[in-house]
Design an enzyme around this catalytic site. Structure first.
Site, PDB file in Angstrom:
ATOM      1  N   LEU A  60     -21.507  18.774 -31.229  1.00 36.28           N
ATOM      2  CA  LEU A  60     -20.750  19.583 -30.280  1.00 36.28           C
ATOM      3  C   LEU A  60     -19.362  19.790 -30.863  1.00 36.28           C
ATOM      4  O   LEU A  60     -18.821  18.895 -31.523  1.00 36.28           O
ATOM      5  CB  LEU A  60     -20.627  18.881 -28.924  1.00 36.28           C
ATOM      6  CG  LEU A  60     -21.907  18.652 -28.111  1.00 36.28           C
ATOM      7  CD1 LEU A  60     -21.582  17.834 -26.870  1.00 36.28           C
ATOM      8  CD2 LEU A  60     -22.561  19.967 -27.738  1.00 36.28           C
ATOM      9  N   ASP A  61     -18.755  20.944 -30.603  1.00 35.75           N
ATOM     10  CA  ASP A  61     -17.369  21.156 -31.014  1.00 35.75           C
ATOM     11  C   ASP A  61     -16.495  20.048 -30.439  1.00 35.75           C
ATOM     12  O   ASP A  61     -16.782  19.521 -29.357  1.00 35.75           O
ATOM     13  CB  ASP A  61     -16.845  22.500 -30.489  1.00 35.75           C
ATOM     14  CG  ASP A  61     -17.548  23.697 -31.109  1.00 35.75           C
ATOM     15  OD1 ASP A  61     -18.209  23.529 -32.146  1.00 35.75           O
ATOM     16  OD2 ASP A  61     -17.421  24.800 -30.540  1.00 35.75           O
ATOM     17  N   MET A  62     -15.428  19.728 -31.144  1.00 36.18           N
ATOM     18  CA  MET A  62     -14.520  18.692 -30.665  1.00 36.18           C
ATOM     19  C   MET A  62     -14.039  18.988 -29.246  1.00 36.18           C
ATOM     20  O   MET A  62     -13.949  18.086 -28.404  1.00 36.18           O
ATOM     21  CB  MET A  62     -13.316  18.581 -31.604  1.00 36.18           C
ATOM     22  CG  MET A  62     -12.324  17.499 -31.199  1.00 36.18           C
ATOM     23  SD  MET A  62     -10.933  17.349 -32.349  1.00 36.18           S
ATOM     24  CE  MET A  62      -9.989  18.815 -31.906  1.00 36.18           C
TER      25      MET A  62
END
Length: 215
Positions: A60-62
């Site tokens: 997942l994106d940060m």
């Protein structure tokens, strides 16, 4: 560049068995280590503190929160990766977007490619972009934004963020793709991985995992 200051809250485990681990990743925490020792703290390293040998299956994106799967062996990592490649892992996200999309449900079909001079940004490119498809459904309308249920049919980097921005409804709080008003509307990216449904590769049990939206 903004310094990396990950949240210090403990990892929240949603599912743990002998083969798989699913956590609820908080926003602001990397899924995997970044470049440099200052970015070593991440979801996989924290899980490994409790369950040594855990391996990433997807990311997942940060800035995105929500459900993240880790495997407890290389065999399980490969098995789960095959499920993702075959598109048999059902995923759904909750997002708050600027404005109210019309029609209230539909499909966004726009090919994406890395915007190399402006990495990590991605962009729409109809000539060389990879096929990218997202289903959306408005579930609630508010004064200046709408809450959507998003179903990615492909898994491109930043797919949901670029697709929504491209149709004029950026996700609020998005530092990469939102316009000034949408960015100022929230202190974080309002994107959350809220549902995962798949058949366990070992037990054959259908897992339907959910995470409540934190914003």
């Amino acid at each position: 560049m903004t310094p990396y200051t990950p949240p210090q809250e403990p990892v929240h485990y949603v599912h743990v068995d002998d083969h798989l681990i699913v956590i609820d990743k908080p926003a602001g925490l990397l899924s995997v280590p970044g470049r440099g020792p200052e970015k070593a703290d991440c979801a996989v390293s924290r899980v490994n503190d409790d369950h040594p040998g855990a391996l990433t299956v997807h990311r997942l994106d940060m800035a995105t929160s929500g459900l993240l799967i880790l495997a407890r062996s290389k065999e399980m990592q490969s098995a789960m990766s095959r499920l993702f490649e075959r598109g048999t892992v059902e995923k759904a996200y909750t997002a708050d977007v600027w404005g109210q999309p019309t029609p209230p449900e539909g499909e966004i079909d726009l090919p994406l490619i890395t915007d190399w001079p402006n990495r990590p940004r991605q962009k729409v490119d109809h000539e060389t972009g990879k096929p990218s498809r997202t289903l959306y459904e408005v579930v609630e309308c508010r004064a200046d934004h709408a809450r959507l249920r998003l179903t990615p049919l492909t898994g491109r980097s930043h797919q949901l963020r670029v697709h929504l921005a491209e149709i004029g409804h950026p996700i609020i709080g998005d530092r990469l793709y939102a316009h000034a008003a949408a960015l100022a509307a929230a202190p974080r990216l309002h994107l959350h991985a809220s549902e995962l449904i798949f058949e366990h590769p070992v037990t054959g049990v259908r897992l339907a995992l959910t995470s409540p939206c934190p914003f």
